[in-house]
Scaffold this motif. Structure first.
Motif, PDB file in Angstrom:
ATOM      1  N   GLN A   1     -29.870 -89.312  -7.105  1.00 22.85           N
ATOM      2  CA  GLN A   1     -30.629 -88.181  -7.651  1.00 22.85           C
ATOM      3  C   GLN A   1     -31.980 -88.009  -6.961  1.00 22.85           C
ATOM      4  O   GLN A   1     -33.042 -88.141  -7.569  1.00 22.85           O
ATOM      5  CB  GLN A   1     -30.779 -88.283  -9.169  1.00 22.85           C
TER       6      GLN A   1
ATOM      7  N   ASN B   1     -29.615 -83.694 -11.736  1.00 22.88           N
ATOM      8  CA  ASN B   1     -29.235 -82.541 -12.560  1.00 22.88           C
ATOM      9  C   ASN B   1     -30.377 -82.080 -13.473  1.00 22.88           C
ATOM     10  O   ASN B   1     -30.138 -81.616 -14.575  1.00 22.88           O
ATOM     11  CB  ASN B   1     -27.996 -82.878 -13.394  1.00 22.88           C
ATOM     12  N   ASP B   2     -31.627 -82.223 -13.012  1.00 23.95           N
ATOM     13  CA  ASP B   2     -32.743 -81.745 -13.815  1.00 23.95           C
ATOM     14  C   ASP B   2     -33.846 -81.235 -12.885  1.00 23.95           C
ATOM     15  O   ASP B   2     -33.688 -81.233 -11.665  1.00 23.95           O
ATOM     16  CB  ASP B   2     -33.263 -82.839 -14.758  1.00 23.95           C
TER      17      ASP B   2
ATOM     18  N   PHE C   1     -30.080 -80.525  -8.624  1.00 29.98           N
ATOM     19  CA  PHE C   1     -28.735 -80.610  -8.044  1.00 29.98           C
ATOM     20  C   PHE C   1     -28.702 -79.923  -6.687  1.00 29.98           C
ATOM     21  O   PHE C   1     -28.088 -80.418  -5.738  1.00 29.98           O
ATOM     22  CB  PHE C   1     -27.726 -79.955  -8.990  1.00 29.98           C
TER      23      PHE C   1
ATOM     24  N   GLU D   1     -27.254 -81.368  -3.154  1.00 36.77           N
ATOM     25  CA  GLU D   1     -26.107 -80.659  -2.593  1.00 36.77           C
ATOM     26  C   GLU D   1     -26.413 -80.137  -1.189  1.00 36.77           C
ATOM     27  O   GLU D   1     -25.583 -80.249  -0.267  1.00 36.77           O
ATOM     28  CB  GLU D   1     -25.719 -79.501  -3.507  1.00 36.77           C
TER      29      GLU D   1
ATOM     30  N   PRO E   1     -21.050 -85.463  -6.963  1.00 45.73           N
ATOM     31  CA  PRO E   1     -21.775 -84.502  -7.804  1.00 45.73           C
ATOM     32  C   PRO E   1     -21.984 -84.960  -9.237  1.00 45.73           C
ATOM     33  O   PRO E   1     -22.927 -84.520  -9.890  1.00 45.73           O
ATOM     34  CB  PRO E   1     -20.887 -83.253  -7.751  1.00 45.73           C
ATOM     35  N   GLU E   2     -21.113 -85.836  -9.741  1.00 42.27           N
ATOM     36  CA  GLU E   2     -21.231 -86.287 -11.131  1.00 42.27           C
ATOM     37  C   GLU E   2     -21.021 -87.795 -11.173  1.00 42.27           C
ATOM     38  O   GLU E   2     -20.006 -88.302 -10.688  1.00 42.27           O
ATOM     39  CB  GLU E   2     -20.200 -85.588 -12.018  1.00 42.27           C
TER      40      GLU E   2
END
Length: 244
Positions: free
Chosen positions: A125, A192-193, A198, A202, A215-216
């Protein structure tokens, strides 16, 4: 207490495990420290990887137990200089690097500055932004408010330091042009924040030519992601390399 001393500068670090070395850069923005691995990190890399690798974790300059004078010319290069100095101090010629949050941009800075010294990078992240600076400090203000024992760090000095850090978007430390030419193997786990967009992870994974993207990975997806981190690090450890 293990310290890297350079004049007035003092960088605290710890080591865990044995094997091929990995430089760990904890989350926490500019307050990144060894202790965060044991508390608020998504997983404790000092435990998760210690059975296979020699792990070097450190407190960033002016976080935790590290202390370095602050100047208006400080920037990401200052942290990279600390990382390289610590590797030199420990006699490590090449290693992997694993960074979470601020560790993502700092890992990319290390790869850009010394590509021959990084065998592979895991970015968890990564922090950054897409588009112009909206004034969000990326944790700088929290670090600044907690800063003590730095009479040299006047408001003007700290304002200059902040401007040096956040003038660029993307992953802060490197350009998109560099990402396109980066040959280091990378494993990128998306954020994701707002602090870990993200879109930043990406785009980095899309631009860098030798990159795998997850991605997750949180919640139920964490165990397989951790397995993939192990596999990635094993796969990119130089043949015949042992403890360094």
């Amino acid at each position: 207490m293990p310290l890297l001393k350079r004049g007035e500068q003092s960088i605290y670090y710890e080591e865990f495990g044995s094997g091929y070395p990995i430089l760990l850069i904890a989350p926490g923005s500019l307050n990144s420290s060894v202790q965060i691995w044991h508390g608020s990190a998504a997983f404790d890399a000092t435990v998760e990887l210690a059975s296979e690798f020699r792990l070097i974790a450190m407190d960033l300059r002016n976080a935790g137990s590290s202390w370095v004078p602050i100047t208006p010319d400080d920037g990401w290069h200052s942290y990279t200089g600390d990382h390289l100095a610590l590797l030199d101090h420990l006699g490590i010629g090449q290693c992997h690097v694993l960074g979470q949050c601020i560790g993502g941009p700092l890992s990319m800075a290390l790869i850009q500055a010394a590509p021959d010294r990084v065998a592979g990078g895991v970015l968890v992240q990564p922090s950054g932004r897409i588009g112009p600076d909206t004034g969000r400090s990326g944790g700088f203000d929290r670090w600044r408010e907690a800063l003590t024992g730095h009479p040299e760090a006047t408001p003007a000095v700290l304002d200059s330091f902040r401007a040096n850090l956040y003038r660029n978007d993307f992953v802060y430390t490197v350009s998109r042009d560099f990402a396109r030419t980066c040959q280091a193997p990378l494993l990128v786990l998306a954020g994701n924040d707002e602090a870990h967009p993200f879109a930043v992870a990406e785009e980095l994974a899309r631009l860098a030519p030798n990159t795998e993207f997850i991605p997750e990975w949180k919640g139920l997806a964490l165990p397989p992601a951790l397995n993939r981190i192990h596999e990635f690090l094993r796969a990119h450890t130089p043949v015949g390399a042992g403890s360094a």
